[in-house]
Motif scaffolding. Structure first.
Motif, mmCIF file in Angstrom:
data_model
loop_
_atom_site.group_PDB
_atom_site.id
_atom_site.type_symbol
_atom_site.label_atom_id
_atom_site.label_comp_id
_atom_site.label_asym_id
_atom_site.label_seq_id
_atom_site.Cartn_x
_atom_site.Cartn_y
_atom_site.Cartn_z
ATOM 1 N N THR A 37 10.409 -27.032 19.464
ATOM 2 C CA THR A 37 9.017 -26.968 19.908
ATOM 3 C C THR A 37 8.113 -27.538 18.822
ATOM 4 O OG1 THR A 37 8.573 -24.767 18.974
ATOM 5 C CG2 THR A 37 9.469 -24.849 21.212
ATOM 6 N N LYS A 38 6.990 -28.064 19.241
ATOM 7 C CA LYS A 38 5.953 -28.544 18.321
ATOM 8 C C LYS A 38 4.615 -27.960 18.786
ATOM 9 C CE LYS A 38 8.818 -31.317 16.144
ATOM 10 N NZ LYS A 38 9.260 -31.017 14.752
ATOM 11 N N GLU A 39 3.668 -27.880 17.867
ATOM 12 C CA GLU A 39 2.355 -27.378 18.234
ATOM 13 C C GLU A 39 1.689 -28.352 19.212
ATOM 14 O OE1 GLU A 39 0.572 -24.707 17.853
ATOM 15 O OE2 GLU A 39 2.081 -23.639 16.659
ATOM 16 N N PRO A 40 1.296 -27.861 20.384
ATOM 17 C CA PRO A 40 0.657 -28.734 21.384
ATOM 18 C C PRO A 40 -0.827 -28.910 21.113
ATOM 19 C CG PRO A 40 0.845 -26.519 22.259
ATOM 20 C CD PRO A 40 1.507 -26.494 20.890
ATOM 21 N N ASN A 41 -1.380 -29.998 21.633
ATOM 22 C CA ASN A 41 -2.830 -30.170 21.561
ATOM 23 C C ASN A 41 -3.476 -29.496 22.769
ATOM 24 O OD1 ASN A 41 -2.726 -32.001 23.805
ATOM 25 N ND2 ASN A 41 -2.265 -33.683 22.405
ATOM 26 N N ASP A 42 -4.796 -29.482 22.812
ATOM 27 C CA ASP A 42 -5.513 -28.778 23.873
ATOM 28 C C ASP A 42 -5.224 -29.355 25.257
ATOM 29 O OD1 ASP A 42 -6.575 -27.158 21.945
ATOM 30 O OD2 ASP A 42 -8.606 -28.005 22.014
ATOM 31 N N GLU A 43 -5.096 -30.667 25.352
ATOM 32 C CA GLU A 43 -4.832 -31.287 26.650
ATOM 33 C C GLU A 43 -3.458 -30.878 27.184
ATOM 34 O OE1 GLU A 43 -5.322 -35.483 26.485
ATOM 35 O OE2 GLU A 43 -7.514 -35.393 26.571
ATOM 36 N N GLN A 44 -2.493 -30.771 26.293
ATOM 37 C CA GLN A 44 -1.154 -30.367 26.718
ATOM 38 C C GLN A 44 -1.138 -28.913 27.164
ATOM 39 O OE1 GLN A 44 0.618 -31.576 23.004
ATOM 40 N NE2 GLN A 44 1.582 -33.368 23.917
ATOM 41 N N VAL A 45 -1.866 -28.065 26.454
ATOM 42 C CA VAL A 45 -1.973 -26.662 26.861
ATOM 43 C C VAL A 45 -2.678 -26.553 28.211
ATOM 44 C CG1 VAL A 45 -3.071 -24.449 26.311
ATOM 45 C CG2 VAL A 45 -1.885 -25.730 24.522
ATOM 46 N N ALA A 46 -3.677 -27.391 28.442
ATOM 47 C CA ALA A 46 -4.398 -27.379 29.716
ATOM 48 C C ALA A 46 -3.463 -27.718 30.873
ATOM 49 C CB ALA A 46 -5.565 -28.363 29.667
ATOM 50 N N VAL A 47 -2.555 -28.669 30.664
ATOM 51 C CA VAL A 47 -1.572 -29.028 31.694
ATOM 52 C C VAL A 47 -0.651 -27.848 31.971
ATOM 53 C CG1 VAL A 47 0.396 -30.495 32.234
ATOM 54 C CG2 VAL A 47 -1.637 -31.494 31.205
ATOM 55 N N SER A 48 -0.210 -27.194 30.911
ATOM 56 C CA SER A 48 0.677 -26.046 31.069
ATOM 57 C C SER A 48 -0.014 -24.917 31.826
ATOM 58 C CB SER A 48 1.128 -25.555 29.687
ATOM 59 O OG SER A 48 2.088 -24.535 29.798
ATOM 60 N N ILE A 49 -1.268 -24.665 31.508
ATOM 61 C CA ILE A 49 -2.039 -23.632 32.216
ATOM 62 C C ILE A 49 -2.193 -23.997 33.687
ATOM 63 C CG2 ILE A 49 -4.316 -22.570 32.422
ATOM 64 C CD1 ILE A 49 -4.573 -22.776 29.384
ATOM 65 N N ALA A 50 -2.476 -25.268 33.956
ATOM 66 C CA ALA A 50 -2.645 -25.722 35.337
ATOM 67 C C ALA A 50 -1.366 -25.507 36.139
ATOM 68 C CB ALA A 50 -3.052 -27.198 35.361
ATOM 69 N N SER A 51 -0.228 -25.826 35.541
ATOM 70 C CA SER A 51 1.054 -25.640 36.210
ATOM 71 C C SER A 51 1.311 -24.163 36.492
ATOM 72 C CB SER A 51 2.175 -26.210 35.339
ATOM 73 O OG SER A 51 3.433 -26.007 35.941
#
Length: 314
Positions: free
Chosen positions: A284-298
């Motif tokens: 795992t690597k630290e995600p950026n905000d856009e990547q976290v937003a995608v994960s939340i959306a899913s």
């Protein structure tokens, strides 16, 4: 904090996105090149036979691995095709469908190697090669079979760490591991009862006890123990023995993973899951905000569809 114990959810990273498995549906969200989020939704089809198998300790781990690989490949394919489409220029797209299909196939195969290697073909490779290498180097050094098993386990871990480090150097896999971290953050935030916003989710760890990466390291540890109950005389017998015992090792490792996850809040026993967390520092690597937003959306879309399914059945 929520007063109710949250449901147990899992997921996996895909190219430029995250897949989450709900009770009734699997949902993948991917970030497209135009910055829009695209969804891929696959309803679960109940299978009474598989459901009954997944209630049997030690066997349920094998069934779960096979089922996860089969279902995960659909979502990996969706993300690979979306990525290939975004990376293909209009001029290249105009050259015809055949070229696009070849590009998609290349991407799909590449993702399959990363996503499935550790659990299927890769598990066989990482089981047999270390045994062969250890025997080649140390077969004449001593006769203690337990020591041979320990050295085999060390070689296996070294191979695994080198492999993970090597693939993590490529930009595509690095981003895949960032989405892996985003997946963990969302699950941990949800299990903690936190509101699923980017700012709040980012505060949680990218490491999670229930991760498949933890499962991999447990197979190494469990393998050393299981193999110690058996002996061999030739390299051929040793290799055959490893293949035959592989389902046993996988089944026990899955139960150990469940056990360590259940004990993670107990001060002393929580350390049983630490080796798996260490491995996740690579996967795992630290995600950026856009990547976290995608994960939340899913995750939110999965919850929404699960609630709709529950409402229809009630």
């Amino acid at each position: 904090m929520s007063d109710q114990t949250p449901a147990v959810y899992g997921g996996q990273a895909v190219i430029e996105g995250v897949m989450f498995a709900g009770k009734h549906v699997h949902v993948t969200a991917v970030r497209r090149k135009d910055n829009q989020i695209a969804f891929f939704e696959v309803p679960k089809k109940p299978n009474a036979f598989l459901t009954s198998l997944k209630k049997i300790p030690f066997l349920r781990g094998i069934v779960g691995i096979i089922e996860s690989a089969a279902k995960g490949s659909q979502h990996l394919t969706f993300s690979a095709e979306a990525y290939a489409e975004d990376e293909t220029s209009p001029e290249e797209a105009a050259k015809g469908k055949e070229k696009k299909e070849r590009w998609n196939l290349t991407m799909i195969l590449g993702v399959a190697v990363v996503g499935i290697l550790s659990f299927a073909v890769g598990k066989i490779i990482f089981t047999l090669v270390p045994a062969f290498v250890e025997g080649l180097i140390f077969s004449q050094a001593f006769e203690n079979k337990i020591l041979h098993n320990l050295l085999e386990g060390v070689i296996k871990i070294v191979f695994l760490l080198c492999y993970l480090w090597f693939i993590s150097q490529t930009p595509l896999i690095k981003r895949l591991f960032q989405y892996h971290g985003a997946e963990h953050k969302v699950i941990t935030a949800y299990e903690s009862g936190s509101e699923l916003t980017v700012d709040k989710v980012q505060k949680f760890s990218r490491l999670h006890y229930r991760c498949g990466s933890s499962f991999i390291i447990f197979t190494v540890i469990v393998g050393v123990i299981v193999y110690s109950f058996f002996t061999w005389d030739t390299m051929g017998e040793r290799i055959l023995q490893r293949l035959l015992l592989l389902p046993v090792v996988l089944g026990i490792s899955y139960e150990v993973l469940r056990w360590t996850n259940a004990l993670r809040d107990i001060p002393v026993l929580k350390w049983l899951g630490v080796p798996g967390l260490w491995l996740q520092l690579l996967t795992t690597k630290e995600p950026n905000d856009e990547q976290v937003a995608v994960s939340i959306a899913s995750f939110n879309r999965m919850l929404e569809l699960d609630r709709q399914s529950n409402a229809l059945k009630s």
